[in-house]
Design an enzyme around this catalytic site. Structure first.
Site: not given
Lengths: 690, 690
Positions: A329, A417, A632, A642
């Protein structure tokens, strides 16, 4: 004493960031800066082809050392840091990378230029997706398919679905070659806003986005379009009457006003200070979060930069129309561009303050993401710490400190979504990241109207007649550049290890009948290979910490922050050799630790769309660099398998997952122990006049 | 229109349960009933010995069928159900079990009597623990030990620590034999209320509680008592000045008043209805929770009875003074007796309504657990469901339903630890159980003042000079008698299973380049052996459901509820043959499913103190009874491995774990889809006058 009405109104009315002439080096590019970037790129001889479309324009942040030095200087002596943009633009079938200096917005200059030669493409722009949506209605085979299904072409809309990469050269950039995508279609119409529930199943187009033309078409199978009835979710369509459950309205009132101070994009609240940025790909970016240590009398670094790096969403149906439903996405579409205005009083409570985002559209011009971010103090009724002591003779002691937290919220509506991203700052020193999933399932049309008709794997749940909610995963990957009390940190795995008591002191046992216990085996990660952890399976449960080995508490513990997962710990179950998994191979382990590299921001690679995985978190980490006593970065992936249920239809009730970054020997003791107890516990005269 | 001041004040002022003559068959025993129970037991020739001490008096609930029939009858035709108590009393060195009928409180009668012959004892009473605390100061060797440490006997207090069971007959009941316990001691004094931070390390007494005499003593090792400085947590001792973080006060105002209606102990709110009971061992008991289904127009059963059955807390130090630190907080001490008054405005928000508990003291007389329970509507700023749709041409649709939930809260202060238990009811149909841990660590005195002195396993974290926070676990076991739309349910494991795509339709594959996906392998548990699940390791991730196979949705899915863990999924790491593990062997698996049996309430057995495990959840389940299409019970254990950190000192910031029981094909669709959108989103005139 208190002007309460005013206090509340001020907060609500302020409703946005105060204007401030002072800029922060991590501020997103302003409208003036974005405009200057555009001018510079358009004027550059390095990009001669036309048209030019801007796929990514974001802050090319100054070097970390410079930013930290800026932050630690007194405000009068702060150095001027360069303001630069990083740009990915498409022109002439090529992906151009430019760095543009806009320190002087009147004279912007291209500082570097390169043409991307590897795999993958930058994110789709809104404009090209809209243009692509115009193609199918004038493509005769498509019109024929629609008519054959008894539908009107004017009622059908199509969307861009990344075709991913499934081997060969398909996903590789070829100069002058096509940038292909798949498109699939839905019945739009007036009957429902929920077109996801009404797929035109069986039809797939292939479109060349650079040429903006249909180059492939398949109409493989016909299934009934599910009915519109019962699919809409808009209040005006479901009621009145509103037959759902009724709750009493309620609102948080702050009689002494807000405790949040916002200066530019720097938020100060209780013991926390941090910067709130915005990026077209990541949406909200939290930077330079530091916490004030009341015992030490100093402000201490915790998180240099944190943001959502990727959301990897593979669907679990291998059939022709579904196998490529594997979304990145952030990389394919951009989370910032999908951060739509938050709805006051519903997405965020009444005491929220709103902030905007800004990004460049395909033409390079600034677009405001209005009210994309809200900041609010959360009064959830939780307790920060408490104790009742009945063991002191003659007394019943009860001490309680209620928990008030600060939430920075963004909602990303990635097509169907909706992801609500909360950064929750706690006075006890924790940062909690919560992802709440809602929105609409991807649904597959089917001939089934009843479960007892299903004889083979439907790859999902029958949600309604002719409607299958397809199985899928969500993997939300956070980039968390923790700097625990400084930049040089180590990653420690405190593995909880079962032990046997021999019962004999001669063999190191205790002379008691107890036969077993557990202890902690401490391991400091040396290189990146040691920094990869599947928290559900790697050698048993463990506390995972970022520590600063050069900073110790008074009794000698290394100061640290630890990761505390809270649900949603799924990892990918795809085969290692499967193409989607190769592109996001990091998704098999929730935890990765890498040495800080300013260029390593996107877990799925800079060019995620049709990527092959050769530029990705897992690929970088294969170099197995040293991560001990270095600057780091923690990458944490929150995962959900789901399996849809009927309750997820037509819009899903929220499901949440979370993790907490929790101070662990960071403070000498509970930093809230000297917090004032609540004074006006009952607020007896609180009222509300409407 | 609204009388806002009044509305809020009414709720706050009501502050307790309304008096109601109508009783519910699951109401806890009233003061009158408890008094009648006492009279009946004292008058019974079956218990001739004196003194008699009451260790457990609780409701002997009517048969489930009768209660359900009562609930489904109209109020005028409801049958009169018997009111009975179950009693465990100690007299003459024996544990007597009695059932006492108090339907007519003027003429109570003993309906049954038995003497317990097996292992284990009932919980300690507050009174005998207080009496035991009086023994050490007059026991010369103890006085000598205290003096040798340079302490005043008057500054030292001792507490009762169950000795557990470590083989042999020690834990077995023997007529006339002793009921032994260990005691350990702390410096009380005025310097700090936090005596747990100041152990008199090395000293252990053994006391016979039936004879109330010291019968054993050991002073093995001397360590410095840690300093009092920095250990207190009382506001009056840590400030002023209060140098901790400061947050703005805030309060929830409900302009239209509370949405909660309480009738006796029945709570009605939004679509939920349930009964709130109380028990000296379990604390709060939720019964007969049902949810209104607006689409079906009916109220549907979800949970017949739910409560915390046990808290098992094994410490991980095998040494002489610590190996037996293995607590069963409910069974050894009782959670109800440790549910102290909640602090208004701190433990629960200002809009909370309080309820009391009631239990019998050792003398059998009623004691009120005042304000032991609060019920409040939670306005946390969360979202119940939302969607923003940018894909409909010319529109930007945003629909959001904010989440308001109802919380039933109890705080159990089990000595040093504080457990906040929330039952959170959601309008979307979920019941979420949250456990929040705070309070004080068990600390071990040590000679270490710095980490670099530690050469061998310290079994904990050095928190401060001379102070080790000892490693331990918390296992909180819930008894959840789910009745999903009726009593006959099955337990379903939907295991998420990786699949390989052959690419060839002839072999069941799809003709696509996708190589893998996952699907769901559904398994219906036949017997109890199939109902035991370690959710972290048993054959991969799974959705675990209670379904009602006789009730199906319109498209044919079985109606169900599923378990969604949210953090705190640790299971026990003790060896199977270790004594503590044998007593709580259920703690290796988070999930057990048993057929309903009214007598199977306590996971650790009715007589948990010094139990051997022969009466326990795992022991019952060994019968491997049928659990398919039966009235079945879910047992869920929430677990935390607790590695202390310095922040946990002197009082721990809250750590939470949770799980959700979530409707899964229970409703035809999202039950909130027809909920009214928020109307007065901004409450613009809300204010607070102090």
């Amino acid at each position: 004493m208190i002007p309460p009405l005013l206090a509340v109104l001020l907060v609500t009315a302020a409703g946005t960031v105060s204007c401030s002439p002072r800029r922060h080096p991590l501020d997103p590019l302003s409208a003036v800066e974005l405009t200057a970037v555009r001018s510079a790129v358009l004027a550059s001889p390095l990009v001669p082809d036309r048209p030019i479309s801007f796929h990514y324009v974001g802050l090319d942040e100054p070097d970390k050392a410079d930013v930290l030095s800026y932050a630690s200087s007194s405000s009068r002596r702060r150095p001027v840091l360069p303001r630069r943009a990083f740009v990915v633009a498409r022109a002439g079938g090529r992906s151009h990378e430019l760095r543009v200096d806009v320190t002087n917005t009147s004279a912007p200059s291209v500082a570097s230029h390169a043409v991307h030669r590897g795999a993958g493409f930058p994110r789709f722009t809104t404009e090209e997706m809209a243009a692509a949506a115009g193609l199918p209605p004038s493509y005769p085979p498509f019109v024929e398919s629609v008519r054959r299904r008894g539908l009107n072409v004017s009622d059908v809309g199509c969307g861009v679905f990344s075709m991913g990469w499934f081997g060969g050269e398909a996903g590789h950039h070829q100069a002058g070659g096509g940038r292909l995508t798949k498109m699939q279609c839905f019945v739009l119409g007036a009957a429902t806003a929920n077109f996801y529930a009404r797929p035109v199943e069986g039809v797939t187009l292939v479109v060349d986005l650079d040429r903006m033309a249909v180059v492939g078409y398949r109409d493989r199978v016909v299934h009934p379009v599910p009915e519109a009835e019962g699919t809409d979710y808009r209040a005006a369509k479901v009621g009145p009457p509103f037959t759902g459950p009724v709750t009493a309205p309620g609102v948080v009132v702050q009689p002494e006003g807000s405790g949040v101070k916002i200066d530019g994009r720097v938020v100060r609240w209780a013991n926390w200070e941090f910067h709130v940025g915005f990026d077209v790909r990541a949406s909200t970016v939290i930077s330079m979060a530091s916490v004030y240590d009341g015992d030490a009398g100093t402000r201490r670094q915790v998180l240099y930069r944190g943001f959502v790096s990727e959301i990897f969403v593979p669907y679990m149906d291998p059939e022709e129309e579904w196998y490529f439903h594997v979304f990145m996405d952030a990389g394919d579409y951009g989370l910032g561009v999908s951060a739509f205005p938050l709805q006051p009083g519903a997405d965020c409570p009444a005491n929220a303050i709103y902030m905007d985002g800004l990004y460049a559209n395909a033409d390079g011009r600034p677009v405001k993401a209005e009210n994309a971010i809200c900041v609010f103090e959360r009064y959830a009724g939780d307790v920060a710490w408490r104790h009742t002591e009945a063991g002191v003779p003659g007394q019943l002691i009860t001490e309680v400190r209620p928990d008030v937290t600060l939430v920075v919220r963004t909602v990303v509506s990635a097509g169907n979504y909706d992801y609500t991203f909360d950064w929750e700052f706690k006075t006890a020193g924790s940062i909690k990241c919560v992802v709440s999933l809602s929105g609409i399932l991807e649904m597959k049309a089917t001939s089934y109207t009843h479960v007892n008709q299903i004889k083979e794997d439907a790859h999902g749940t029958l949600l309604a007649a002719n409607t299958v909610g397809v199985y899928h995963d969500h993997f939300v990957t956070y980039h968390l550049d923790l700097d625990v009390d400084g930049t040089e940190n180590s990653f420690v795995k405190n593995t909880i290890t079962p032990m046997r008591n021999t019962g004999d002191p001669a063999t190191g046992g205790a002379d008691t009948p107890r036969r077993s216990y557990w202890t902690v085996r401490r391991e400091v990660a040396e290189t990146e290979a040691d920094g990869q952890v599947n928290i559900n399976s790697s050698g048993g449960p463990a506390d995972l910490l970022f520590v600063n080995p050069s900073k110790k508490t008074s009794v000698g513990n290394e100061v640290g922050y630890r990761l505390v997962p809270a649900g949603a710990t799924a990892s990918s179950l795809l085969a290692d050799d499967d193409y989607p998994q190769r592109r996001a191979s990091y998704s098999k382990k929730q935890v990765w630790v890498t040495p800080y590299d300013k260029s390593e921001k996107w877990a799925s690679g800079l060019y995620a769309e049709q990527s092959t995985g050769d530029d990705s978190l897992a690929a970088w980490s294969r170099r197995n660099r040293r991560i001990k006593e270095e600057d780091i970065v923690l990458w944490y992936t929150l995962g959900v398998h789901h399996l849809p249920y009927q309750e997820d239809f037509p819009v899903m009730p929220t499901v949440s997952g979370a993790f907490e970054l929790r101070p662990s020997n960071f403070f000498e003791r509970n930093p809230l122990i000297r917090a004032k107890p609540p004074s006006n516990a009952n607020f007896p005269n609180c009222s509300c006049h409407i």
